[in-house]
Design a protein around this motif. Sequence first.
Motif, mmCIF file in Angstrom:
data_model
loop_
_atom_site.group_PDB
_atom_site.id
_atom_site.type_symbol
_atom_site.label_atom_id
_atom_site.label_comp_id
_atom_site.label_asym_id
_atom_site.label_seq_id
_atom_site.Cartn_x
_atom_site.Cartn_y
_atom_site.Cartn_z
ATOM 1 N N THR A 137 -10.940 3.731 -1.913
ATOM 2 C CA THR A 137 -12.080 3.034 -1.327
ATOM 3 C C THR A 137 -12.339 1.710 -2.037
ATOM 4 O O THR A 137 -12.916 0.779 -1.464
ATOM 5 N N LEU A 138 -11.863 1.580 -3.278
ATOM 6 C CA LEU A 138 -12.130 0.381 -4.065
ATOM 7 C C LEU A 138 -11.290 -0.813 -3.627
ATOM 8 O O LEU A 138 -11.796 -1.935 -3.539
ATOM 9 N N ASP A 139 -9.998 -0.561 -3.335
ATOM 10 C CA ASP A 139 -9.117 -1.692 -3.010
ATOM 11 C C ASP A 139 -8.064 -1.356 -1.951
ATOM 12 O O ASP A 139 -7.104 -2.106 -1.771
ATOM 13 N N ASN A 140 -8.223 -0.199 -1.270
ATOM 14 C CA ASN A 140 -7.313 0.219 -0.187
ATOM 15 C C ASN A 140 -5.880 0.457 -0.643
ATOM 16 O O ASN A 140 -4.954 0.430 0.175
ATOM 17 N N LYS A 141 -5.694 0.711 -1.916
ATOM 18 C CA LYS A 141 -4.358 1.056 -2.390
ATOM 19 C C LYS A 141 -4.094 2.541 -2.129
ATOM 20 O O LYS A 141 -5.009 3.368 -2.151
ATOM 21 N N SER A 142 -2.821 2.868 -1.897
ATOM 22 C CA SER A 142 -2.453 4.264 -1.639
ATOM 23 C C SER A 142 -2.380 5.037 -2.943
ATOM 24 O O SER A 142 -2.335 4.453 -4.038
ATOM 25 N N TYR A 143 -2.353 6.350 -2.806
ATOM 26 C CA TYR A 143 -2.231 7.219 -3.986
ATOM 27 C C TYR A 143 -0.951 6.894 -4.747
ATOM 28 O O TYR A 143 -0.950 6.815 -5.981
ATOM 29 N N GLU A 144 0.138 6.675 -4.016
ATOM 30 C CA GLU A 144 1.421 6.404 -4.673
ATOM 31 C C GLU A 144 1.382 5.082 -5.429
ATOM 32 O O GLU A 144 1.961 4.971 -6.523
ATOM 33 N N GLU A 145 0.714 4.070 -4.892
ATOM 34 C CA GLU A 145 0.594 2.790 -5.581
ATOM 35 C C GLU A 145 -0.188 2.926 -6.876
ATOM 36 O O GLU A 145 0.094 2.242 -7.871
ATOM 37 N N LEU A 146 -1.160 3.811 -6.861
ATOM 38 C CA LEU A 146 -2.021 3.965 -8.027
ATOM 39 C C LEU A 146 -1.441 4.911 -9.074
ATOM 40 O O LEU A 146 -1.512 4.643 -10.280
ATOM 41 N N PHE A 147 -0.892 6.038 -8.610
ATOM 42 C CA PHE A 147 -0.517 7.097 -9.541
ATOM 43 C C PHE A 147 0.938 7.550 -9.413
ATOM 44 O O PHE A 147 1.337 8.507 -10.073
ATOM 45 N N GLY A 148 1.710 6.896 -8.576
ATOM 46 C CA GLY A 148 3.108 7.274 -8.425
ATOM 47 C C GLY A 148 3.247 8.645 -7.782
ATOM 48 O O GLY A 148 2.526 8.994 -6.849
ATOM 49 N N THR A 149 4.149 9.426 -8.302
ATOM 50 C CA THR A 149 4.393 10.772 -7.755
ATOM 51 C C THR A 149 3.731 11.870 -8.581
ATOM 52 O O THR A 149 3.939 13.055 -8.314
ATOM 53 N N ASP A 150 2.939 11.482 -9.564
ATOM 54 C CA ASP A 150 2.279 12.488 -10.402
ATOM 55 C C ASP A 150 1.093 13.107 -9.644
ATOM 56 O O ASP A 150 0.243 12.375 -9.128
ATOM 57 N N PRO A 151 1.017 14.436 -9.586
ATOM 58 C CA PRO A 151 -0.121 15.069 -8.909
ATOM 59 C C PRO A 151 -1.331 15.161 -9.836
ATOM 60 O O PRO A 151 -1.225 15.002 -11.057
#
Length: 253
Positions: free
Chosen positions: A82-96
């Motif tokens: 919600t902060l910058d419309n980045k995807s989960y993968e862009e932010l945290f890679g493949t780490d769950p």
Amino acid sequence: MKLHQSLKSKVCIVLVSLCCSCAFAQDEDTEGMVAVPPEQTPLVEVQVRQDNLAPYKERREDHGIYFGLDYEGLDLKNYISTLDNKSYEELFGTDPVPLIHLSLDYKYNFMLGSLALGVDFGKGSISDNVSGSDRTLDITKYGVGLKYTMDMLFNEPYVAPYVGINFWQMGISESSPTDSFSATTQMGYNYTIGFLLQLDWLDYDTAKNTTFNWGLENTFIDVYATQYAKTSAEDDPNTETDFLYGAGLRLEF
């Protein structure tokens, strides 16, 4: 001789008098009492202590309790910040997100297995290790679940497959050095398939002692796969996932 016979007669008279008195007293004591036929005698219920050495299939009662502690990797692949419309993968890679669960269930046992209804609480957090933006995502999950376990396949539940469904709400918090966001989703659900592996056979004597002293019926390794669906609100963060895997410890009392 006559004196001896007279004394003997007096003794006989005294004994006869005593016998008559006893019989009369007994008749008075039993007057008004009614004889009850054996078939009408009230039954007395006798509760026998559980045989802790008997197989689980024989010794288990109708009701029980599960306590569980497990870990699952929550990969929110469709999450958009919600902060910058980045995807989960862009932010945290493949780490769950490493989600730790605590659960408590009431368990009803019947001839085909058992049904468990309970509550659970989960919490996990992950920090950015890809983009260098110092981003953190915190997840809090709480819900209710229903499980059916096939734990009557063998005399002891060495392997007990199960299926379940869980209804929950998630608290999602995201923060960066300059901004933050938090919200609680509407109701969502995930369904689970898994199996329990009994550990009691590894140390039989200790297992029986804990059953006798603490009421611990079984200790299990819990291995499962689960899949999360979207919540019921369109504006909630996307919680849909592929199949995730988890494992933990489950205790049955």
